[in-house]
Design a protein around this motif. Structure first.
Motif, PDB file in Angstrom:
ATOM      1  N   ARG A  79       0.826  -1.210   0.000  1.00  0.00           N
ATOM      2  CA  ARG A  79       0.000   0.000   0.000  1.00  0.00           C
ATOM      3  C   ARG A  79       0.861   1.261   0.000  1.00  0.00           C
ATOM      4  NH1 ARG A  79      -4.437   0.619   4.454  1.00  0.00           N
ATOM      5  NH2 ARG A  79      -2.671   1.026   5.805  1.00  0.00           N
ATOM      6  N   THR A  80       1.934   1.271   0.758  1.00  0.00           N
ATOM      7  CA  THR A  80       2.776   2.469   0.848  1.00  0.00           C
ATOM      8  C   THR A  80       3.622   2.686  -0.403  1.00  0.00           C
ATOM      9  OG1 THR A  80       4.442   1.178   2.021  1.00  0.00           O
ATOM     10  CG2 THR A  80       2.873   2.432   3.363  1.00  0.00           C
ATOM     11  N   VAL A 110      15.614   0.296   0.428  1.00  0.00           N
ATOM     12  CA  VAL A 110      14.237   0.289  -0.084  1.00  0.00           C
ATOM     13  C   VAL A 110      13.640   1.670   0.116  1.00  0.00           C
ATOM     14  CG1 VAL A 110      11.933  -0.702   0.211  1.00  0.00           C
ATOM     15  CG2 VAL A 110      13.928  -2.162   0.433  1.00  0.00           C
ATOM     16  N   ALA A 111      12.853   2.110  -0.853  1.00  0.00           N
ATOM     17  CA  ALA A 111      12.151   3.391  -0.749  1.00  0.00           C
ATOM     18  C   ALA A 111      10.770   3.245  -1.373  1.00  0.00           C
ATOM     19  CB  ALA A 111      12.938   4.491  -1.460  1.00  0.00           C
ATOM     20  N   GLU A 112       9.854   4.063  -0.919  1.00  0.00           N
ATOM     21  CA  GLU A 112       8.503   4.070  -1.456  1.00  0.00           C
ATOM     22  C   GLU A 112       8.084   5.507  -1.657  1.00  0.00           C
ATOM     23  OE1 GLU A 112       6.989   1.978   1.834  1.00  0.00           O
ATOM     24  OE2 GLU A 112       7.412   0.007   0.984  1.00  0.00           O
ATOM     25  N   ALA A 151       5.076   4.321  -6.201  1.00  0.00           N
ATOM     26  CA  ALA A 151       6.135   3.407  -6.621  1.00  0.00           C
ATOM     27  C   ALA A 151       6.852   2.810  -5.427  1.00  0.00           C
ATOM     28  CB  ALA A 151       7.132   4.138  -7.513  1.00  0.00           C
ATOM     29  N   ALA A 152       7.361   1.610  -5.637  1.00  0.00           N
ATOM     30  CA  ALA A 152       8.251   0.940  -4.684  1.00  0.00           C
ATOM     31  C   ALA A 152       9.590   0.772  -5.397  1.00  0.00           C
ATOM     32  CB  ALA A 152       7.685  -0.411  -4.278  1.00  0.00           C
ATOM     33  N   LEU A 153      10.664   1.116  -4.706  1.00  0.00           N
ATOM     34  CA  LEU A 153      12.003   1.037  -5.287  1.00  0.00           C
ATOM     35  C   LEU A 153      12.903   0.251  -4.346  1.00  0.00           C
ATOM     36  CD1 LEU A 153      10.853   4.225  -5.471  1.00  0.00           C
ATOM     37  CD2 LEU A 153      12.801   4.386  -6.968  1.00  0.00           C
ATOM     38  N   ALA A 154      13.837  -0.481  -4.917  1.00  0.00           N
ATOM     39  CA  ALA A 154      14.778  -1.238  -4.088  1.00  0.00           C
ATOM     40  C   ALA A 154      16.148  -1.265  -4.759  1.00  0.00           C
ATOM     41  CB  ALA A 154      14.275  -2.661  -3.872  1.00  0.00           C
ATOM     42  N   GLY A 183       8.919  -0.698  -9.138  1.00  0.00           N
ATOM     43  CA  GLY A 183       7.551  -1.039  -9.531  1.00  0.00           C
ATOM     44  C   GLY A 183       6.712   0.205  -9.352  1.00  0.00           C
ATOM     45  N   ALA A 184       6.029   0.649 -10.407  1.00  0.00           N
ATOM     46  CA  ALA A 184       5.273   1.902 -10.332  1.00  0.00           C
ATOM     47  C   ALA A 184       3.904   1.747 -10.973  1.00  0.00           C
ATOM     48  CB  ALA A 184       6.035   3.024 -11.023  1.00  0.00           C
TER      49      ALA A 184
END
Length: 192
Positions: A64-65, A82-84, A98-101, A114-115
């Motif tokens: 969700r975040t 990791v960042a969101e 988006a979720a970034l790693a 992933g966006a």
């Protein structure tokens, strides 16, 4: 040069059947998964963890975040950061984001994004700017990136191809990464 098996899938196509989705993911034996439309309502963290466990993977980040984008990986992928991000100007229970790693496979670093984008061309361009800014904050060294996007319009898709190419629809791969065969929805990548 290590290989990397990437699966990108939209959970909404499984019609909320998490068991079928877990079987689909598990059957393809990916190293990393970008799951769009991930569980994002009640108990989304425990539902995401159970989905990962049933798939034979672990949660890297998102949910969700992360705008409903969940990043999963196997134990052969090392997580560095990791960042969101939730995109500006959106409200409601499922805002795009988006979720970034920052990850590594056998010592070769890469960034997985992933966006889920929404809105018109200028709004999506601002969303892409937010992703690119967060990528630099995540790892200033600028390792190669794999960006999996749901809902990108034609204008932002062209912008995503700057220094990248489209491996399959919605997946934009840094030019430093070699793209191999695509089987059962899995893209075979070779990291530099």
């Amino acid at each position: 040069m290590p290989s990397l098996r990437l699966l990108t899938v939209n959970a909404r196509t499984a019609r909320l059947d998490h068991d079928a989705l877990a079987r689909r993911i598990s059957a393809t034996m990916p190293d990393v998964v970008c799951l769009h439309g991930a569980p994002s309502l009640l108990r989304w963290r425990s539902v995401s963890a159970a989905l990962a466990r049933r798939s034979g993977l672990v949660v890297i980040g998102g949910g969700r975040t992360g705008g409903g984008n969940l990043l999963l990986g196997n134990l052969g992928v090392d997580e560095n950061a990791v960042a969101e991000v939730t995109f500006d100007g959106h409200r409601g229970p499922r805002p795009p984001g988006a979720a970034l790693a920052g990850l590594a496979r056998l010592g070769s670093p890469f960034v997985l994004v992933g966006a889920r984008m929404s809105g018109d061309g200028p709004a999506q361009r601002r969303q892409l700017d937010q992703i690119e800014k967060r990528m630099v904050e995540l790892d200033p060294a600028g390792p190669p990136a794999v960006i999996c996007v749901d809902g990108a319009g034609p204008g932002v898709a062209v912008a995503l191809q700057d220094g990248r190419f489209s491996a399959v629809p919605g997946v934009f791969v840094d030019a430093r990464i070699t793209v191999g065969a695509t089987r059962e929805g899995v893209v075979e990548l070779t990291l530099p």
